[in-house]
Design a protein around this motif. Structure first.
Motif, mmCIF file in Angstrom:
data_model
loop_
_atom_site.group_PDB
_atom_site.id
_atom_site.type_symbol
_atom_site.label_atom_id
_atom_site.label_comp_id
_atom_site.label_asym_id
_atom_site.label_seq_id
_atom_site.Cartn_x
_atom_site.Cartn_y
_atom_site.Cartn_z
ATOM 1 N N ASN A 557 0.824 -1.216 0.000
ATOM 2 C CA ASN A 557 0.000 0.000 0.000
ATOM 3 C C ASN A 557 0.853 1.259 0.000
ATOM 4 O O ASN A 557 0.599 2.202 -0.746
ATOM 5 C CB ASN A 557 -0.862 0.007 1.266
ATOM 6 N N ASN A 558 1.869 1.236 0.872
ATOM 7 C CA ASN A 558 2.769 2.400 0.944
ATOM 8 C C ASN A 558 3.511 2.593 -0.377
ATOM 9 O O ASN A 558 3.679 3.718 -0.851
ATOM 10 C CB ASN A 558 3.793 2.238 2.070
ATOM 11 N N ALA A 559 3.961 1.464 -0.961
ATOM 12 C CA ALA A 559 4.701 1.552 -2.223
ATOM 13 C C ALA A 559 3.811 2.194 -3.288
ATOM 14 O O ALA A 559 4.281 3.030 -4.076
ATOM 15 C CB ALA A 559 5.152 0.161 -2.656
ATOM 16 N N ILE A 560 2.516 1.835 -3.261
ATOM 17 C CA ILE A 560 1.583 2.432 -4.239
ATOM 18 C C ILE A 560 1.393 3.916 -3.922
ATOM 19 O O ILE A 560 1.526 4.783 -4.780
ATOM 20 C CB ILE A 560 0.220 1.698 -4.189
ATOM 21 N N LYS A 561 1.111 4.160 -2.619
ATOM 22 C CA LYS A 561 0.776 5.527 -2.198
ATOM 23 C C LYS A 561 1.927 6.512 -2.460
ATOM 24 O O LYS A 561 1.707 7.631 -2.917
ATOM 25 C CB LYS A 561 0.433 5.499 -0.698
ATOM 26 N N TYR A 562 3.135 6.036 -2.201
ATOM 27 C CA TYR A 562 4.270 6.981 -2.273
ATOM 28 C C TYR A 562 5.013 6.921 -3.618
ATOM 29 O O TYR A 562 6.139 7.382 -3.727
ATOM 30 C CB TYR A 562 5.204 6.770 -1.081
ATOM 31 N N SER A 563 4.357 6.303 -4.594
ATOM 32 C CA SER A 563 4.851 6.486 -5.968
ATOM 33 C C SER A 563 3.637 6.939 -6.782
ATOM 34 O O SER A 563 3.056 6.168 -7.551
ATOM 35 C CB SER A 563 5.484 5.200 -6.524
ATOM 36 N N GLN A 585 9.940 -3.103 -3.291
ATOM 37 C CA GLN A 585 10.675 -1.968 -3.864
ATOM 38 C C GLN A 585 9.739 -1.139 -4.743
ATOM 39 O O GLN A 585 8.987 -1.672 -5.537
ATOM 40 C CB GLN A 585 11.840 -2.498 -4.709
ATOM 41 N N ASP A 586 9.811 0.179 -4.523
ATOM 42 C CA ASP A 586 9.071 1.076 -5.432
ATOM 43 C C ASP A 586 10.051 2.090 -6.001
ATOM 44 O O ASP A 586 11.199 2.170 -5.584
ATOM 45 C CB ASP A 586 7.910 1.759 -4.699
ATOM 46 N N PHE A 587 9.545 2.868 -6.972
ATOM 47 C CA PHE A 587 10.403 3.874 -7.609
ATOM 48 C C PHE A 587 9.750 5.240 -7.460
ATOM 49 O O PHE A 587 9.688 6.028 -8.379
ATOM 50 C CB PHE A 587 10.637 3.480 -9.074
ATOM 51 N N TYR A 604 4.430 8.540 13.214
ATOM 52 C CA TYR A 604 5.455 9.304 12.509
ATOM 53 C C TYR A 604 5.120 9.389 11.028
ATOM 54 O O TYR A 604 4.988 8.375 10.344
ATOM 55 C CB TYR A 604 6.845 8.671 12.708
ATOM 56 N N ARG A 605 5.059 10.613 10.560
ATOM 57 C CA ARG A 605 4.835 10.832 9.129
ATOM 58 C C ARG A 605 5.828 11.894 8.697
ATOM 59 O O ARG A 605 6.035 12.881 9.392
ATOM 60 C CB ARG A 605 3.415 11.323 8.863
ATOM 61 N N ILE A 606 6.444 11.676 7.564
ATOM 62 C CA ILE A 606 7.414 12.669 7.106
ATOM 63 C C ILE A 606 6.635 13.911 6.679
ATOM 64 O O ILE A 606 5.622 13.806 5.994
ATOM 65 C CB ILE A 606 8.238 12.098 5.937
ATOM 66 N N ASN A 608 6.791 16.428 4.629
ATOM 67 C CA ASN A 608 6.404 16.841 3.279
ATOM 68 C C ASN A 608 5.390 15.886 2.643
ATOM 69 O O ASN A 608 4.711 16.235 1.703
ATOM 70 C CB ASN A 608 7.624 17.010 2.368
ATOM 71 N N SER A 609 5.299 14.654 3.169
ATOM 72 C CA SER A 609 4.352 13.711 2.564
ATOM 73 C C SER A 609 2.995 13.733 3.262
ATOM 74 O O SER A 609 1.982 13.373 2.692
ATOM 75 C CB SER A 609 4.925 12.290 2.599
ATOM 76 N N SER A 610 2.983 14.190 4.513
ATOM 77 C CA SER A 610 1.772 14.036 5.306
ATOM 78 C C SER A 610 0.604 14.856 4.750
ATOM 79 O O SER A 610 -0.545 14.467 4.905
ATOM 80 C CB SER A 610 2.042 14.405 6.754
ATOM 81 N N LEU A 616 -2.427 7.704 8.577
ATOM 82 C CA LEU A 616 -2.350 8.117 9.982
ATOM 83 C C LEU A 616 -0.946 7.950 10.570
ATOM 84 O O LEU A 616 -0.728 8.255 11.730
ATOM 85 C CB LEU A 616 -3.339 7.277 10.815
ATOM 86 N N GLY A 617 -0.026 7.414 9.818
ATOM 87 C CA GLY A 617 1.326 7.187 10.358
ATOM 88 C C GLY A 617 1.360 6.010 11.310
ATOM 89 O O GLY A 617 2.141 5.985 12.266
ATOM 90 N N LEU A 618 0.505 5.016 11.049
ATOM 91 C CA LEU A 618 0.456 3.856 11.947
ATOM 92 C C LEU A 618 0.926 2.575 11.276
ATOM 93 O O LEU A 618 1.345 1.630 11.943
ATOM 94 C CB LEU A 618 -0.977 3.635 12.451
ATOM 95 N N GLY A 619 0.877 2.570 9.939
ATOM 96 C CA GLY A 619 1.139 1.333 9.199
ATOM 97 C C GLY A 619 2.476 0.704 9.541
ATOM 98 O O GLY A 619 2.540 -0.469 9.938
ATOM 99 N N LEU A 620 3.564 1.452 9.448
ATOM 100 C CA LEU A 620 4.902 0.878 9.673
ATOM 101 C C LEU A 620 5.111 0.494 11.139
ATOM 102 O O LEU A 620 5.838 -0.441 11.442
ATOM 103 C CB LEU A 620 5.994 1.856 9.219
ATOM 104 N N TYR A 621 4.438 1.237 12.012
ATOM 105 C CA TYR A 621 4.543 0.921 13.440
ATOM 106 C C TYR A 621 3.957 -0.473 13.691
ATOM 107 O O TYR A 621 4.539 -1.297 14.403
ATOM 108 C CB TYR A 621 3.789 1.991 14.238
#
Ligand code: ADP
Length: 800
Positions: A557-563, A585-587, A604-606, A608-610, A616-621
């Motif tokens: 999901n993150n790979a999709i969201k952040y590319s 891996q994403d690009f 935690y959310r960076i 510039n991306s938030s 919500l900054g919970l996924g990786l946690y």
């Protein structure tokens, strides 16, 4: 006539004067008319060499000889006294003399006076003269007293001498008494002196006097009558003998304060004693140095007390300086008088400058007004000061602090203000994050709800016309409800993780199949992304399948969201030894190095991306927790604008295996995760980390490194991470707080740290050493050759 004058022949000056005197005009009449007694007496007097004097007849006419004449002085009664009436001659003393004459006349007996004071007018003044004399009656043939014969001698000189002698005697007696008193006082002073006093006499410097205090300093030593060199043979090596001799030989005094001497105690064990002492030459009455006078005060207790005080102060300072808070002290007027090391470190300014300038300069301009107002109120009222403010650090950044100062009073007077500034920037940031989170969460939860509501309204409107349309709206509503459900589940998961309530149902399942299924269903989500799975193995795993699928979903999901521009997403899965390694891996937008290490923190959310991306900054946690609970570890490689690779490792048997292969416990250790070898020839220890590292491998390897360093006594270490594949940063805190300080304390001198090619591992490396460590030379390197060259270079500290 001439026959009568015969009586008066000779007699020197007085003979001459007497003979030539005009007696005819005198009541006594001419010489030839004188009675024989007078003639014979005067004749005898004149011829006598002893001072003699005669009062003749009732008028006491006077005669005297040369021997007497000198007593009448140069100018005065002589020569008129000859033939003169006694009363006329001795007007000044007649009241003294006459009674004596009368006694002789009355008793008809002579009398004797010794050193009698009879003042005489002579030499122009009345002199106090002393006389030893006898008055004897001059008895005539008829038995009557015809005159008084005085045989006398002036004893003025003798009496004066005697008087002087007596005075001198008196002075001598007084001086002697004074000396005795002074001697007594001196002895009493030396005896009762609060310090130890001794006198050392002669070339051998023998104790001739010691007071009680001196003897008590050395209770078990016989002092009196013995040479100081014999009494203290052990002090010969401690310079004291030379110093005493120097005083004795040169007369120069010698003073020392708090001199340490090692003397045996009652049990014969050496013990430390501190003395203040002064030695000065003792000078004899002949002005020669004949000994040494020493005043000794034992100050051991005072010195030890001061040392203890100093130690306490140092300890106190150490505590204050190692406190994580800024500590500052102001005087009663509010002027800064002390700052701890933290203050200097935070502002990048030395203590002296800070004390000079004060701390206001570092307060945020928007806060300074309020701070000063409150601080002045506290100073005026003596009430505690509390304020939340921003302080500018050396890097130019402001950080939130809680500043508290309380007055310290003595005898009801404020002496100082003790202040602390506690860094609450994290709390403030967390508060901010929480607020942000609440607003994001509300937004995130509201969006699917409003969308669902809109679709329901559209469905209602289309109710009687188009059932296909209604179906589409219902499907969309369901999607939004699912999204809502996921968000709520994430929130519930986080609270369960925090409460330690997550239940893991571990059962064996086909890991590869599960991953394949997830990738396939996720591939449907986005039309602009191409998601592929690269795996050439079929692995079974014992774990919580749903939870692990949650990990796959979150990462993909993150790979999709952040590319956001779409593109490839590659999921890899392989088996390496007893571990499964998965990466996604994403690009896409990628992540800057600074942000990497906190990604797995809650909320935690960076920045510039938030704003741009939902979440919500919970996924990786949640991902991190699931992997850890399966005994795994994770790491990230990422570059801004190039994309990211999120990887994790799961040990097949639930725990990463750390196999011990071989060790002699002293010079080498070989294991599945690290090889440690002491190179005796080049005198360094080579530590070669292998493969995937986690908390257990890092703590175990580091502990073995410490014990081999101690055992081989080699303090140069080449810490080679080039073969590290991935690393879990949780071990780095332990490294900085526990392991590295132990290494430094055990004598570590030089440490060359070669980074792993993994960025995540590199971050861990930097965090694994404390910011301040003393005595260790440490450097980070990218390649082994440079690191080794530096480690073994000539200026390296000697080892062993
Ligand atoms: P969320 O995505 O809900 O914000 P996550 O915990 O999943 O929360 O991720 C935390 C942060 O990590 C994100 O806000 C994002 O900034 C960053 N991030 C996660 N995955 C990626 C990725 N693949 N590429 C770039 N940034 C990512």
């Amino acid at each position: 006539m001439s026959s009568k004058l015969n009586y008066l022949t000779g007699g020197g000056e007085m003979g001459e004067l007497t003979r030539n005197y005009d007696w005819a005009s005198h009541p006594l009449g001419a010489i030839n008319t004188w009675p024989p007694l007078l003639l014979s007496t005067v004749g005898t007097i004149l011829k006598s060499k002893f001072p003699m004097f005669l009062w003749w007849g009732s008028q006491f006419y006077q005669f005297y000889n040369d021997a007497y004449r000198t007593s009448l002085g140069i100018s005065g009664k002589h020569p008129h006294a000859l033939g003169q009436r006694g009363e006329d001659c001795w007007t000044e003393t007649w009241p003294v003399i006459k009674p004596l004459i009368d006694r002789v006349l009355y008793d008809n007996e002579g009398c004797w006076f010794e050193d009698q004071m009879i003042p005489v007018y002579r030499n122009g003044s009345l002199e106090n003269c002393y006389w030893t004399f006898s008055y004897s009656p001059l008895i005539d043939l008829d038995g009557s007293t015809a005159g008084v014969l005085v045989v006398c001698q002036e004893t003025t000189e003798k009496v004066q001498l005697l008087n002087q002698l007596q005075a001198a005697n008196l002075t001598l007696q007084r001086s002697q008494a004074l000396i005795e008193r002074q001697n007594h006082e001196l002895k009493s002073f030396l005896t009762h002196n609060p310090g130890g006093v001794c006198i050392l006499q002669g070339d051998d410097l023998v104790y001739t006097f010691v007071n009680d205090n001196y003897q008590q300093l050395f209770p078990d030593r016989q002092l009196l009558g013995r040479s100081v060199f014999k009494v203290f043979p052990e002090l010969e090596s401690q310079q004291l003998h030379n110093n005493i001799l120097h005083v004795y030989q040169t007369g120069k005094s010698f003073t020392v304060n708090e001199q340490l001497f090692i003397l045996p105690n009652a049990n014969g064990e050496p013990s430390e004693h501190y003395y203040n002492f002064t030695m000065q030459a003792k000078v004899s009455s002949q002005g020669k140095i004949d000994g040494v006078l020493a005043f000794v005060y034992e100050v051991t207790q005072a010195v030890l007390a001061r040392q203890r005080e100093k130690e306490l102060e140092n300890r106190f300072r150490f505590v204050i300086d190692t406190m994580p808070q800024q500590v500052w002290i102001c005087d009663a007027t509010g002027k800064v008088v002390y700052v701890n090391a933290k203050v200097c470190e935070n502002y990048g300014v030395d203590a002296h400058t800070l004390i000079e300038s004060g701390l206001n300069y570092f307060v945020h301009p928007d806060d300074i007004g309020g701070v000063l107002e409150k601080w002045n109120q506290s100073l005026a009222n003596g009430t505690a000061f509390t304020e939340v403010l921003r302080l500018r650090f050396a890097d130019g950044e402001y950080r939130w602090h809680l500043s508290v100062a309380v007055p310290y009073e003595e005898d009801g007077m404020i002496k100082q203000w003790i202040g602390t500034n506690t860094d609450i920037d994290k709390q403030k940031a967390n508060e901010r994050k929480k607020d942000e989170f609440l607003s994001i969460a509300s937004h995130e939860l509201k969006t699917p709800l409003t969308t669902t509501k809109a679709f329901i309204q559209l469905a209602k409107k289309s109710f009687e016309q188009d059932s296909d349309q209604i179906w589409k709206f219902l499907v969309k509503s369901e999607e939004q409800t699912d999204r809502l459900l996921r968000l709520i589940n994430d929130l519930l998961d986080v609270s369960k993780i925090n409460a330690g309530n997550v239940v893991y149902n571990k059962t064996p399942f086909s890991f590869t199949q599960s991953l394949k299924h997830t990738v396939e269903s996720m591939a449907q989500i986005s039309r602009i992304h191409h998601i592929t799975l690269q795996s050439n193995c079929d692995i079974d795993f014992n774990g919580d399948r749903d939870r692990l699928e949650q990990v796959f979903i979150n990462l993909i999901n993150n790979a999709i969201k952040y590319s956001p521009n779409g593109g490839e997403i590659i999921v890899r899965c392989e088996k390496e030894g007893q571990n499964i390694i998965v990466s996604v891996q994403d690009f896409g937008i990628g992540i800057a190095e600074d942000n990497l290490e906190r990604l797995f923190d809650r909320f935690y959310r960076i920045d510039n991306s938030s704003l741009k991306f939902q979440g919500l900054g919970l996924g990786l946690y949640i991902v991190a927790d699931i992997i850890k609970r399966h005994g795994g570890s994770f790491w990230i490689e990422s570059e801004p604008n190039k994309g990211s690779t999120f990887s994790f490792l799961l040990p097949l048997n639930g725990r990463q295996e750390l196999l011990d292969i071989d060790t002699d416990g002293r010079t080498y250790y070989h294991g599945s995760f690290v090889n440690i070898d002491f190179n005796a020839k080049e005198n360094y220890i080579h530590v070669d980390w292998l493969g995937y590292q986690n908390y257990d491998s890092v703590t175990k390897g580091c502990s073995i490194m410490l014990s081999l360093m101690k055992a081989s006594r080699c303090y140069r270490i080449l810490n080679d991470n080039t073969r590290v594949s991935g690393n879990w940063s949780e071990a780095s805190d332990w490294g900085a707080k526990v392991w590295f300080p132990q290494m430094a304390q055990a004598g570590l001198a030089k440490f060359a740290w070669i980074y792993s090619p993994s960025t995540f591992s590199r971050i861990s490396s930097n965090k694994s050493v404390p910011q301040n460590y003393e005595g260790v030379d440490l450097q980070f390197f990218d390649d082994v050759a440079a690191a080794k060259k530096w480690l073994l270079c000539a200026n390296a500290l000697p080892v062993n």
